[in-house]
Design a protein around this motif. Structure first.
Motif, PDB file in Angstrom:
ATOM      1  N   PHE A 161       0.805  -1.367  -0.112  1.00  0.00           N
ATOM      2  CA  PHE A 161      -0.066   0.053   0.097  1.00  0.00           C
ATOM      3  C   PHE A 161       0.941   1.415  -0.052  1.00  0.00           C
ATOM      4  O   PHE A 161       0.362   2.308   0.086  1.00  0.00           O
ATOM      5  CB  PHE A 161      -0.948  -0.095   1.233  1.00  0.00           C
ATOM      6  CG  PHE A 161      -2.037  -1.186   1.023  1.00  0.00           C
ATOM      7  CD1 PHE A 161      -3.160  -0.984   0.552  1.00  0.00           C
ATOM      8  CD2 PHE A 161      -1.801  -2.416   1.729  1.00  0.00           C
ATOM      9  CE1 PHE A 161      -4.030  -2.074   0.189  1.00  0.00           C
ATOM     10  CE2 PHE A 161      -2.687  -3.261   1.918  1.00  0.00           C
ATOM     11  CZ  PHE A 161      -3.855  -3.379   0.979  1.00  0.00           C
ATOM     12  N   GLY A 162       2.160   1.070   0.024  1.00  0.00           N
ATOM     13  CA  GLY A 162       3.023   2.056  -0.329  1.00  0.00           C
ATOM     14  C   GLY A 162       2.978   3.380   0.959  1.00  0.00           C
ATOM     15  O   GLY A 162       3.092   4.261   0.864  1.00  0.00           O
ATOM     16  N   LEU A 163       2.876   2.632   2.263  1.00  0.00           N
ATOM     17  CA  LEU A 163       2.739   3.388   3.298  1.00  0.00           C
ATOM     18  C   LEU A 163       4.124   3.975   3.688  1.00  0.00           C
ATOM     19  O   LEU A 163       5.197   3.232   3.846  1.00  0.00           O
ATOM     20  CB  LEU A 163       2.361   2.503   4.497  1.00  0.00           C
ATOM     21  CG  LEU A 163       0.899   1.739   4.179  1.00  0.00           C
ATOM     22  CD1 LEU A 163       0.566   0.891   5.634  1.00  0.00           C
ATOM     23  CD2 LEU A 163      -0.230   2.586   3.832  1.00  0.00           C
ATOM     24  N   ARG A 164       3.898   5.450   4.190  1.00  0.00           N
ATOM     25  CA  ARG A 164       4.931   5.932   4.352  1.00  0.00           C
ATOM     26  C   ARG A 164       4.866   7.154   5.623  1.00  0.00           C
ATOM     27  O   ARG A 164       3.596   7.376   5.822  1.00  0.00           O
ATOM     28  CB  ARG A 164       5.489   6.625   3.601  1.00  0.00           C
ATOM     29  CG  ARG A 164       6.399   6.153   2.479  1.00  0.00           C
ATOM     30  CD  ARG A 164       7.553   5.174   2.971  1.00  0.00           C
ATOM     31  NE  ARG A 164       8.424   4.475   1.987  1.00  0.00           N
ATOM     32  CZ  ARG A 164       8.227   3.178   1.595  1.00  0.00           C
ATOM     33  NH1 ARG A 164       7.276   2.633   2.211  1.00  0.00           N
ATOM     34  NH2 ARG A 164       9.094   2.639   0.911  1.00  0.00           N
ATOM     35  N   PHE A 165       5.656   7.325   6.502  1.00  0.00           N
ATOM     36  CA  PHE A 165       5.353   8.331   7.584  1.00  0.00           C
ATOM     37  C   PHE A 165       5.357   9.688   6.990  1.00  0.00           C
ATOM     38  O   PHE A 165       5.994  10.192   6.061  1.00  0.00           O
ATOM     39  CB  PHE A 165       6.621   8.446   8.397  1.00  0.00           C
ATOM     40  CG  PHE A 165       6.498   7.069   9.304  1.00  0.00           C
ATOM     41  CD1 PHE A 165       5.744   7.014  10.592  1.00  0.00           C
ATOM     42  CD2 PHE A 165       7.168   6.162   8.920  1.00  0.00           C
ATOM     43  CE1 PHE A 165       5.887   5.798  11.182  1.00  0.00           C
ATOM     44  CE2 PHE A 165       7.473   4.842   9.628  1.00  0.00           C
ATOM     45  CZ  PHE A 165       6.691   4.833  11.031  1.00  0.00           C
ATOM     46  N   HIS A 166       4.288  10.494   7.810  1.00  0.00           N
ATOM     47  CA  HIS A 166       4.287  12.139   7.429  1.00  0.00           C
ATOM     48  C   HIS A 166       5.341  12.653   8.206  1.00  0.00           C
ATOM     49  O   HIS A 166       5.753  12.065   9.224  1.00  0.00           O
ATOM     50  CB  HIS A 166       2.969  12.653   7.709  1.00  0.00           C
ATOM     51  CG  HIS A 166       2.051  12.294   6.847  1.00  0.00           C
ATOM     52  ND1 HIS A 166       1.608  13.038   5.634  1.00  0.00           N
ATOM     53  CD2 HIS A 166       1.202  11.339   6.570  1.00  0.00           C
ATOM     54  CE1 HIS A 166       0.643  12.613   4.861  1.00  0.00           C
ATOM     55  NE2 HIS A 166       0.396  11.484   5.429  1.00  0.00           N
ATOM     56  N   SER A 167       5.847  13.855   7.946  1.00  0.00           N
ATOM     57  CA  SER A 167       6.854  14.653   8.944  1.00  0.00           C
ATOM     58  C   SER A 167       5.946  15.039  10.030  1.00  0.00           C
ATOM     59  O   SER A 167       5.012  15.528  10.196  1.00  0.00           O
ATOM     60  CB  SER A 167       7.197  15.711   8.056  1.00  0.00           C
ATOM     61  OG  SER A 167       8.176  16.356   9.328  1.00  0.00           O
ATOM     62  N   GLU A 168       6.722  14.957  11.078  1.00  0.00           N
ATOM     63  CA  GLU A 168       6.060  15.474  12.362  1.00  0.00           C
ATOM     64  C   GLU A 168       6.087  16.989  12.331  1.00  0.00           C
ATOM     65  O   GLU A 168       5.359  17.703  13.163  1.00  0.00           O
ATOM     66  CB  GLU A 168       6.925  15.493  13.779  1.00  0.00           C
ATOM     67  CG  GLU A 168       8.253  15.887  13.703  1.00  0.00           C
ATOM     68  CD  GLU A 168       9.450  15.096  13.202  1.00  0.00           C
ATOM     69  OE1 GLU A 168      10.328  15.141  13.241  1.00  0.00           O
ATOM     70  OE2 GLU A 168       8.935  14.126  12.234  1.00  0.00           O
ATOM     71  N   ARG A 169       6.618  17.647  11.256  1.00  0.00           N
ATOM     72  CA  ARG A 169       6.480  19.210  11.041  1.00  0.00           C
ATOM     73  C   ARG A 169       5.193  19.415  10.346  1.00  0.00           C
ATOM     74  O   ARG A 169       4.658  20.388  10.389  1.00  0.00           O
ATOM     75  CB  ARG A 169       7.559  19.691  10.384  1.00  0.00           C
ATOM     76  CG  ARG A 169       8.798  19.403  10.938  1.00  0.00           C
ATOM     77  CD  ARG A 169      10.239  19.526  10.075  1.00  0.00           C
ATOM     78  NE  ARG A 169      11.299  19.248  10.949  1.00  0.00           N
ATOM     79  CZ  ARG A 169      12.542  19.309  10.192  1.00  0.00           C
ATOM     80  NH1 ARG A 169      12.753  19.691   9.017  1.00  0.00           N
ATOM     81  NH2 ARG A 169      13.779  19.035  11.007  1.00  0.00           N
TER      82      ARG A 169
END
Length: 342
Positions: free
Chosen positions: A179-187
């Motif tokens: 599903f191409g999961l990645r993290f968003h930036s905490e910014r």
């Protein structure tokens, strides 16, 4: 054996990094790879990582410009080749059987996700936090209904909460890749972990929860949660709105509405407390900053909609003060709390 990728984003943690890496290399589960992501450290952290990589072929090191925790984790995911992935912060550590216990539970119940608890390490004590769902297995819709709803916040009385961190969890690399999961930036979002959880857990088909507390979370000096951030309240408000939208989209909002509101109001109380603490005893400064928070329409609606009936009496009283915008009483209350560390 299932291969496990252990990703450790590190930034200026030269005081703690050896403890972290040593704990990983001492795992009794042998089929691991270790990905150390140096997020633009200005101290000797990156050099220490390189030295470990020379001595152990299981270690890979990535050096990148500083981009924050979420982006650093993504760099690790790009390199990961394991069947499962877990994360560890560079100033934390794990017991030598932590990975083995989680893999064993996954294989026993043919699950794609395993959650554990953690141990909080203070200067003079330690507290074990066993996962509230330890011993349970969740399938299909139960994963999001029972796990994700507990991750957005506790019950009003402070109980029944599952840590939203992607540490102390084994995640399926297959699901992440498919599903191409990645993290968003905490910014972008103040809690990149929870946003990732909303992407991951609705796609998990089977999750097992164990009573292991082998992830050691250290109460190290300079924690971000105890520092003053003038944008903290606005960031939390944005985060809460995003969580509400995502909860509605996957159909769990009614089940966890009060948990979401309770989390937002609790953090708003903490923001008021920090405003008093870092006002340098200037009531005028506190009043200006606290007023912006207390007059916020989103917060006032949350204070109206929250069910105060099951909230501890002390928190309930502060909620009433906030709802009625009693700034001076809040000043006195938070001054007392900050003075005595309550």
């Amino acid at each position: 054996m299932k291969k496990v990728s252990i990703i450790a984003p590190v930034y200026n943690v030269e005081k703690y990094i050896k403890r972290c890496i040593d704990s990983i290399l001492e795992q009794t589960y042998s089929d691991i790879e270790v990905i150390l992501v140096d997020d633009g450290s200005k101290d000797s952290t990156g050099k220490i990582c390189d030295e470990y990589a020379i001595s152990d072929q299981r270690i890979k090191v990535v050096h990148k410009e500083n981009g924050g925790l979420g982006i650093a984790r993504n760099s690790g995911l790009e390199m990961a080749t394991g069947d499962f992935v877990t994360f560890i912060d560079g100033d934390d550590s794990i017991t030598n059987d932590h990975i083995k216990k989680m893999v064993k539970a996954l294989e026993k119940d043919d699950a794609d996700t395993c959650l554990a608890g953690h141990t909080k390490i203070y200067a003079d004590s330690r507290v074990e936090h066993i996962n509230v769902c330890a011993g349970k297995i969740f399938k299909g819709e139960e994963v999001k209904n029972e796990i994700l709803t507990r991750m957005v916040g506790s019950n009003p009385d402070g109980s029944d909460y599952i840590e939203m961190s992607v540490c102390m969890v084994l995640l399926s690399k297959k699901i992440i890749d498919e599903f191409g999961l990645r993290f968003h930036s905490e910014r972008d979002f103040i809690s990149e972990d929870l946003i990732f959880d909303f992407d991951y857990y609705p796609r998990s088909k089977k999750a097992v929860v164990i009573d292991d507390v082998g992830y050691y979370y250290y109460d190290n000096e300079g924690s971000l949660t105890t520092k003053y951030n003038p944008k903290r309240f606005e960031k939390q408000k944005e985060m809460t709105r995003e969580v509400i939208e995502r909860a509605k989209y996957i159909g769990i909002y009614e089940k966890c509405e009060q948990r979401i509101l309770n989390t937002f109001v609790s953090i708003s109380r903490y923001c008021i407390k920090l405003e008093q603490k870092f006002s340098n005893n200037s009531y005028k400064t506190y009043k200006t900053n606290a007023t912006k928070i207390l007059k916020d329409a989103f917060l006032q609606k949350a204070l109206t909609d929250i069910d105060n009936g099951n909230i501890p009496i002390k928190s309930r009283i502060v909620n009433i003060m906030m709802n009625r915008q009693w700034r001076f009483l809040l000043w006195l209350t938070m001054s007392f709390k900050n003075r005595y560390g309550i």
